[in-house]
Structures are given as C-alpha cells and as structure tokens.
Design a protein around this motif. Structure first.
Motif, PDB file in Angstrom:
ATOM      1  N   GLU A  29       0.973  -1.467   0.022  1.00 40.62           N
ATOM      2  CA  GLU A  29      -0.006   0.010   0.070  1.00 40.62           C
ATOM      3  C   GLU A  29       0.823   0.972   0.018  1.00 40.62           C
ATOM      4  N   ASP A  30       2.061   1.372   0.733  1.00 33.41           N
ATOM      5  CA  ASP A  30       3.027   2.425   0.783  1.00 33.41           C
ATOM      6  C   ASP A  30       3.652   2.788  -0.371  1.00 33.41           C
ATOM      7  N   GLY A  31       3.591   1.556  -1.468  1.00 37.29           N
ATOM      8  CA  GLY A  31       4.253   1.671  -2.782  1.00 37.29           C
ATOM      9  C   GLY A  31       5.629   1.386  -2.652  1.00 37.29           C
ATOM     10  N   ARG A  32       6.009   0.551  -1.757  1.00 37.25           N
ATOM     11  CA  ARG A  32       7.699   0.288  -1.531  1.00 37.25           C
ATOM     12  C   ARG A  32       7.898  -0.999  -2.358  1.00 37.25           C
ATOM     13  N   TRP A  33       7.076  -1.591  -2.885  1.00 33.19           N
ATOM     14  CA  TRP A  33       6.980  -2.638  -3.918  1.00 33.19           C
ATOM     15  C   TRP A  33       5.662  -2.712  -4.532  1.00 33.19           C
ATOM     16  N   SER A  34       5.757  -3.533  -5.579  1.00 35.44           N
ATOM     17  CA  SER A  34       4.610  -3.651  -6.518  1.00 35.44           C
ATOM     18  C   SER A  34       4.415  -5.044  -6.942  1.00 35.44           C
ATOM     19  N   LEU A  35       3.248  -5.670  -7.049  1.00 34.77           N
ATOM     20  CA  LEU A  35       3.180  -7.060  -7.162  1.00 34.77           C
ATOM     21  C   LEU A  35       1.997  -7.129  -8.564  1.00 34.77           C
ATOM     22  N   GLU A  36       2.419  -7.734  -9.701  1.00 35.80           N
ATOM     23  CA  GLU A  36       1.649  -7.903 -10.706  1.00 35.80           C
ATOM     24  C   GLU A  36       1.359  -9.512 -11.000  1.00 35.80           C
ATOM     25  N   THR A  37       0.088  -9.752 -11.616  1.00 40.45           N
ATOM     26  CA  THR A  37       0.066 -11.393 -11.917  1.00 40.45           C
ATOM     27  C   THR A  37      -0.134 -11.435 -13.399  1.00 40.45           C
ATOM     28  N   VAL A  38       0.569 -12.274 -13.835  1.00 40.42           N
ATOM     29  CA  VAL A  38       0.273 -12.672 -15.337  1.00 40.42           C
ATOM     30  C   VAL A  38      -0.352 -13.988 -15.526  1.00 40.42           C
ATOM     31  N   ASP A  39      -1.331 -14.191 -16.240  1.00 40.77           N
ATOM     32  CA  ASP A  39      -2.181 -15.433 -16.057  1.00 40.77           C
ATOM     33  C   ASP A  39      -1.876 -16.032 -17.520  1.00 40.77           C
ATOM     34  N   ILE A  40      -0.959 -17.095 -17.274  1.00 37.80           N
ATOM     35  CA  ILE A  40      -0.519 -18.151 -18.134  1.00 37.80           C
ATOM     36  C   ILE A  40      -1.380 -18.357 -19.261  1.00 37.80           C
ATOM     37  N   ARG A  41      -2.746 -18.669 -18.732  1.00 37.22           N
ATOM     38  CA  ARG A  41      -3.797 -19.097 -19.660  1.00 37.22           C
ATOM     39  C   ARG A  41      -4.136 -18.280 -20.814  1.00 37.22           C
ATOM     40  N   GLY A  42      -3.754 -16.945 -20.489  1.00 40.81           N
ATOM     41  CA  GLY A  42      -4.007 -15.967 -21.552  1.00 40.81           C
ATOM     42  C   GLY A  42      -3.082 -16.089 -22.932  1.00 40.81           C
ATOM     43  N   PHE A  43      -1.955 -17.043 -22.783  1.00 42.88           N
ATOM     44  CA  PHE A  43      -1.167 -17.315 -23.715  1.00 42.88           C
ATOM     45  C   PHE A  43      -1.446 -18.440 -24.421  1.00 42.88           C
ATOM     46  N   ALA A  44      -2.460 -19.192 -24.054  1.00 39.85           N
ATOM     47  CA  ALA A  44      -2.921 -20.223 -24.810  1.00 39.85           C
ATOM     48  C   ALA A  44      -3.487 -20.296 -26.037  1.00 39.85           C
ATOM     49  N   ARG A  45      -3.250 -20.769 -27.208  1.00 40.90           N
ATOM     50  CA  ARG A  45      -3.438 -20.349 -28.612  1.00 40.90           C
ATOM     51  C   ARG A  45      -4.881 -21.057 -28.912  1.00 40.90           C
ATOM     52  N   ASP A  46      -5.253 -22.265 -28.595  1.00 43.01           N
ATOM     53  CA  ASP A  46      -6.308 -22.911 -29.095  1.00 43.01           C
ATOM     54  C   ASP A  46      -7.594 -22.518 -28.757  1.00 43.01           C
ATOM     55  N   LYS A  47      -8.730 -22.919 -28.953  1.00 46.70           N
ATOM     56  CA  LYS A  47     -10.055 -22.299 -28.593  1.00 46.70           C
ATOM     57  C   LYS A  47     -10.277 -22.959 -27.008  1.00 46.70           C
ATOM     58  N   HIS A  48      -9.716 -23.934 -26.820  1.00 47.74           N
ATOM     59  CA  HIS A  48     -10.067 -24.433 -25.436  1.00 47.74           C
ATOM     60  C   HIS A  48      -8.906 -24.022 -24.362  1.00 47.74           C
ATOM     61  N   ARG A  49      -8.057 -22.806 -24.881  1.00 47.24           N
ATOM     62  CA  ARG A  49      -6.948 -22.276 -24.019  1.00 47.24           C
ATOM     63  C   ARG A  49      -6.241 -23.586 -23.074  1.00 47.24           C
ATOM     64  N   THR A  50      -5.712 -24.444 -24.015  1.00 46.39           N
ATOM     65  CA  THR A  50      -5.012 -25.572 -23.032  1.00 46.39           C
ATOM     66  C   THR A  50      -3.892 -25.215 -22.864  1.00 46.39           C
ATOM     67  N   VAL A  51      -3.524 -25.417 -21.663  1.00 46.42           N
ATOM     68  CA  VAL A  51      -2.058 -25.218 -21.106  1.00 46.42           C
ATOM     69  C   VAL A  51      -1.046 -26.314 -20.832  1.00 46.42           C
ATOM     70  N   ASP A  52      -1.935 -27.607 -20.918  1.00 43.48           N
ATOM     71  CA  ASP A  52      -0.958 -28.737 -20.275  1.00 43.48           C
ATOM     72  C   ASP A  52      -1.526 -29.980 -21.310  1.00 43.48           C
ATOM     73  N   ASP A  53      -0.485 -30.658 -21.209  1.00 44.01           N
ATOM     74  CA  ASP A  53      -0.843 -32.136 -21.888  1.00 44.01           C
ATOM     75  C   ASP A  53       0.006 -33.348 -21.233  1.00 44.01           C
ATOM     76  N   THR A  54      -0.313 -34.500 -21.385  1.00 41.97           N
ATOM     77  CA  THR A  54       0.121 -35.850 -20.850  1.00 41.97           C
ATOM     78  C   THR A  54       1.895 -35.843 -21.043  1.00 41.97           C
ATOM     79  N   PRO A  55       2.482 -36.323 -20.026  1.00 37.17           N
ATOM     80  CA  PRO A  55       3.971 -36.370 -19.703  1.00 37.17           C
ATOM     81  C   PRO A  55       4.409 -37.431 -21.192  1.00 37.17           C
ATOM     82  N   SER A  56       5.418 -36.926 -21.883  1.00 34.16           N
ATOM     83  CA  SER A  56       6.309 -37.797 -22.478  1.00 34.16           C
ATOM     84  C   SER A  56       6.533 -39.014 -21.756  1.00 34.16           C
ATOM     85  N   GLY A  57       6.587 -40.236 -22.395  1.00 27.28           N
ATOM     86  CA  GLY A  57       6.958 -41.314 -21.686  1.00 27.28           C
ATOM     87  C   GLY A  57       5.997 -41.990 -20.851  1.00 27.28           C
ATOM     88  N   GLY A  58       4.946 -41.460 -20.619  1.00 31.53           N
ATOM     89  CA  GLY A  58       3.631 -41.825 -19.773  1.00 31.53           C
ATOM     90  C   GLY A  58       4.073 -41.495 -18.258  1.00 31.53           C
TER      91      GLY A  58
END
Ligand code: 6GU
Length: 241
Positions: A29-58
């Motif tokens: 509140e005193d402005g000694r630091w700032s905190l911003e968030t970046v929503d990773i899901r906002g960078f998903a490109r497909d229509k379902h906004r997919t951010v994850d997938d199954t592990p390679s190798g199972g």
C-alpha cells in the motif's frame, strides 16, 4: 522505482490485490513494492485455452506446455527487461536461503513462474535459464504459495519496510543461529516467570544469555545449521550461501 514482483500463474486470484494486515501488505500500500500477476492461460492459442498435456514417456498427471509458458515468459521479460531474475518455484529446486533472499531483495525485483499439475516442461526452463528454487522438503499443490513465501521474505528486507533496520542485523539467524526465546509482561503468568537475567538491566549478561540460548536451541533442533555455524563462525551471513 519500487521493487517489482511478477507472478506467472494459472491462478492469479491466489495473489491478493491487498495482503491484508501483513507487513508486506502495508508496504505494498505504501508503494515500496509492486505485485503484478500474469495469467499463463492468456497465452494459450487454441479455442479451449489448453495449457497442459500428458507427460512424454507416460506417467500420472499433466505437464505445462513449453510453448504456452514461453509466450508468458517473453511477455514478462519484454516488460521487465533482462535484469529481473526469472525463478521457477519447484520442490526440485535449490533450497531457498536467507543469503539468496538478501540478494534478490537488493535487486530490481523477481519474476516468479508458478507450476501446477506435475510441473513445467524442462525445455522452456532450460531455454530461459530459469533459476529453480524450493522452499522446503514437502510438496505443495502448486508454486503460488511458495512464490508468496519468497516475496514475503524479500519484501521485509526492502529499506523502510521493517520498523528498524537494527531488527535485521540483530536477528541471530543472520549469523547462522536460530533465535533466542522471547518474553514480555506480565513478569509472572500462570506460574511461569520471565528469566531473572532479562529483568536485571545488565546488558552484557542479557547478551550472553541470549547467545547461549540461541546456540543451545540450534544444536538441539538444527544440527545442520550448528555444523555450518561452527565451520564458519566469523562469517556475517548465514548458511552455506
Ligand atoms: Cl517452490 N513448489 C511446490 N509446488 N512445492 C514445493 C515447493 C515449491 N517447495 C517445497 N514444496
């Protein structure tokens, strides 16, 4: 220019706009630091906004995709510049130390990538030379709480955030010992008394008693710290860097 923290996360709501009554919240509140968030899901490109997938190798669970995380990291880097360290919170990381906290607090800020699911594809961490940090030997459901721990530890070291700058230097943890026990009034409570030496007004004796207590409790509870302390007792910092 205030110390700047950016969290890259799938759960931006876990980072409150205000941190309530906390020291870090007042400093925000005193402005000694700032905190911003970046929503990773906002960078998903497909229509379902997919951010994850199954592990390679199972195997169990899901892994955060490198292409999506890369876009989020590039976005943050373009806005913060290359001087702000990029940190990934993971139990596989190097243990967080007070020495690293001090370095980060002295710098311009931190960008903290918070993993969910089983974690983030290793290639995007390697590509951006991300520093992997753990806050302890237990598993959290995601990096967000760990990121808040890291930020709190840094923010309290920002000049002007804590009441007096002496409160740092006099913390025995700063010399690699656990803290001595604390007492206040009333002098007798439920049949338990404040140790006489603390009421004696004899400052040298008080200092010596506190030192003995700090050493005894470190020896009993943290043989690892006790060993490091005795290996380098003259060192001003704590732990093994
Ligand atoms: Cl930094 N992240 C997660 N997810 N779990 C942890 C941790 C970090 N440190 C200890 N456990």
């Amino acid at each position: 220019v205030p110390w700047r923290a950016v969290a890259l996360t799938l759960f931006p709501d876990m980072f409150p706009g205000s941190l309530g009554q906390s020291l870090a919240g007042q400093a925000l509140e005193d402005g000694r630091w700032s905190l911003e968030t970046v929503d990773i899901r906002g960078f998903a490109r497909d229509k379902h906004r997919t951010v994850d997938d199954t592990p390679s190798g199972g195997g169990a669970g899901m892994v955060m995709r490198p292409d999506v995380v890369d876009l989020a990291v590039r976005d943050v880097r373009s806005r913060l510049g290359g001087d702000v360290p990029l940190i990934y919170m993971t139990p596989r990381g190097r243990p967080l130390s007070q020495n690293r906290v001090r370095e980060l607090a002295e710098g311009p800020g931190v960008a903290v990538l918070c993993g969910r699911y089983e974690g983030v594809d290793q290639r995007v961490l390697d590509a951006h030379n991300v520093e992997e940090i753990s806050i302890g030997d237990y598993v959290l459901s995601g990096g967000e709480v760990a990121a808040l721990v890291l930020m709190d530890a840094c923010v309290r070291l920002i000049p002007g955030v804590m009441g007096s700058d002496q409160s740092h230097a006099e913390e025995s943890f700063e010399e690699g010992l656990l803290e001595y026990p604390l007492y206040t009034r009333p002098q007798e409570w439920e049949g338990r008394t404040v140790p006489d030496v603390l009421l004696s007004g004899h400052h040298a004796n008080i200092r010596a008693w506190r030192r003995e207590q700090a050493e005894a409790i470190t020896r009993e509870r943290r043989p690892d710290l006790w060993l490091a302390f005795n290996a380098a007792p003259e060192k001003s910092g704590c732990e093994e860097n």
